[in-house]
Design a protein around this motif. Structure first.
Motif, mmCIF file in Angstrom:
data_model
loop_
_atom_site.group_PDB
_atom_site.id
_atom_site.type_symbol
_atom_site.label_atom_id
_atom_site.label_comp_id
_atom_site.label_asym_id
_atom_site.label_seq_id
_atom_site.Cartn_x
_atom_site.Cartn_y
_atom_site.Cartn_z
ATOM 1 N N ASP A 260 40.853 3.579 -43.663
ATOM 2 C CA ASP A 260 40.363 4.959 -43.578
ATOM 3 C C ASP A 260 41.138 5.719 -42.508
ATOM 4 N N CYS B 29 26.997 -0.849 -34.602
ATOM 5 C CA CYS B 29 28.378 -1.108 -34.969
ATOM 6 C C CYS B 29 28.478 -2.505 -35.584
ATOM 7 N N ASN B 30 29.231 -2.630 -36.632
ATOM 8 C CA ASN B 30 29.409 -3.898 -37.327
ATOM 9 C C ASN B 30 30.653 -4.597 -36.791
ATOM 10 N N ASP C 80 31.598 -7.551 -37.175
ATOM 11 C CA ASP C 80 32.195 -8.493 -38.112
ATOM 12 C C ASP C 80 33.458 -7.915 -38.729
ATOM 13 N N ARG C 81 33.575 -6.606 -38.714
ATOM 14 C CA ARG C 81 34.746 -5.954 -39.310
ATOM 15 C C ARG C 81 35.833 -5.647 -38.281
ATOM 16 N N VAL C 82 35.611 -6.004 -37.023
ATOM 17 C CA VAL C 82 36.597 -5.776 -35.971
ATOM 18 C C VAL C 82 37.469 -7.016 -35.853
ATOM 19 N N MET C 83 38.790 -6.797 -35.833
ATOM 20 C CA MET C 83 39.696 -7.923 -35.655
ATOM 21 C C MET C 83 40.657 -7.608 -34.516
ATOM 22 N N HIS D 186 45.088 -10.582 -42.417
ATOM 23 C CA HIS D 186 43.672 -10.342 -42.149
ATOM 24 C C HIS D 186 42.927 -9.840 -43.384
ATOM 25 N N ASN D 187 43.583 -9.898 -44.555
ATOM 26 C CA ASN D 187 42.974 -9.494 -45.832
ATOM 27 C C ASN D 187 42.388 -8.081 -45.791
ATOM 28 N N THR D 188 43.095 -7.179 -45.155
ATOM 29 C CA THR D 188 42.650 -5.786 -45.080
ATOM 30 C C THR D 188 43.155 -5.059 -46.316
ATOM 31 N N GLU D 189 42.227 -4.474 -47.061
ATOM 32 C CA GLU D 189 42.602 -3.813 -48.303
ATOM 33 C C GLU D 189 42.716 -2.303 -48.183
ATOM 34 N N HIS E 56 48.990 0.066 -48.467
ATOM 35 C CA HIS E 56 48.070 0.619 -47.464
ATOM 36 C C HIS E 56 48.530 2.021 -47.092
#
Length: 183
Positions: free
Chosen positions: A66, A1-2, A4-7, A60-63, A88
């Motif tokens: 999914d 699991c990455n 770094d992409r969890v906020m 959070h700069n979420t573009e 979004h």
């Protein structure tokens, strides 16, 4: 699991920013904490800042989204009203419905269903039998592709809205398989 992409964002979500809002916890179940005082076991555990989903995503700069899961113990419609749908538009969105929780907010499960149906071509309903007691296991009833026959008065569950209707059969199979494994 990455990771770094969890906020994590410690604020609550709704349709408008607010400061110093009561957040309710429950001594009966960790699963019913939130902004809504709908259960006799609720007590004010803290004051929270409330923001909108649109603001949080921008900060959070979420573009791209999914999958979005909203389960805010009756506040789900307001959270979705705080989303900028032009910027979004989640591919798959799941949110909870339960009229018992939404009545104090002035909307029903059918209002939430209509809101989703205006935006998505397919809205599935994962229906559960009525809650016997919060904090215990619940019994799943079925998945439906229309509100006809759904027991909104006593039942609860999740609306699953999907942009690509080709995902419908895959999701229905996955839901039924998972629910069947819980029996």
């Amino acid at each position: 699991c990455n990771f770094d992409r969890v906020m994590l964002d410690g604020r609550a979500l709704s349709d408008r920013p607010q400061v110093g809002v009561d957040f309710f916890a429950s001594s009966e179940s960790d699963g019913i904490h939130g902004l809504n005082d709908f259960h006799s076991s609720h007590f004010i555990s803290q004051k929270v800042e409330v923001t909108t989903l649109a603001r949080s995503l921008k900060e959070h700069n979420t573009e791209f989204i999914d999958y979005l899961k909203v389960d805010t113990e009756g506040n789900d419609l307001r959270v979705l009203q705080g989303l900028d749908w032009g910027s979004h538009f989640p591919e798959v969105l799941m949110c909870e419905f339960e009229d018992f929780k939404t009545a104090s907010y002035g909307y029903s499960s059918m209002d939430l269903y209509a809101y989703l149906s205006e935006r998505y071509s397919t809205v599935l309903i994962s229906e559960w039998h009525s809650v016997r007691k919060y904090g215990t296991l619940h019994r799943w009833r079925r998945v439906a592709d229309s509100p006809e026959g759904v027991d909104f008065e006593r039942g609860w569950g999740n609306f699953i809205a999907i942009r690509d209707s080709n995902l419908k059969s895959v999701l229905v199979s996955a839901i039924e398989k998972q629910a069947g494994s819980d029996d």
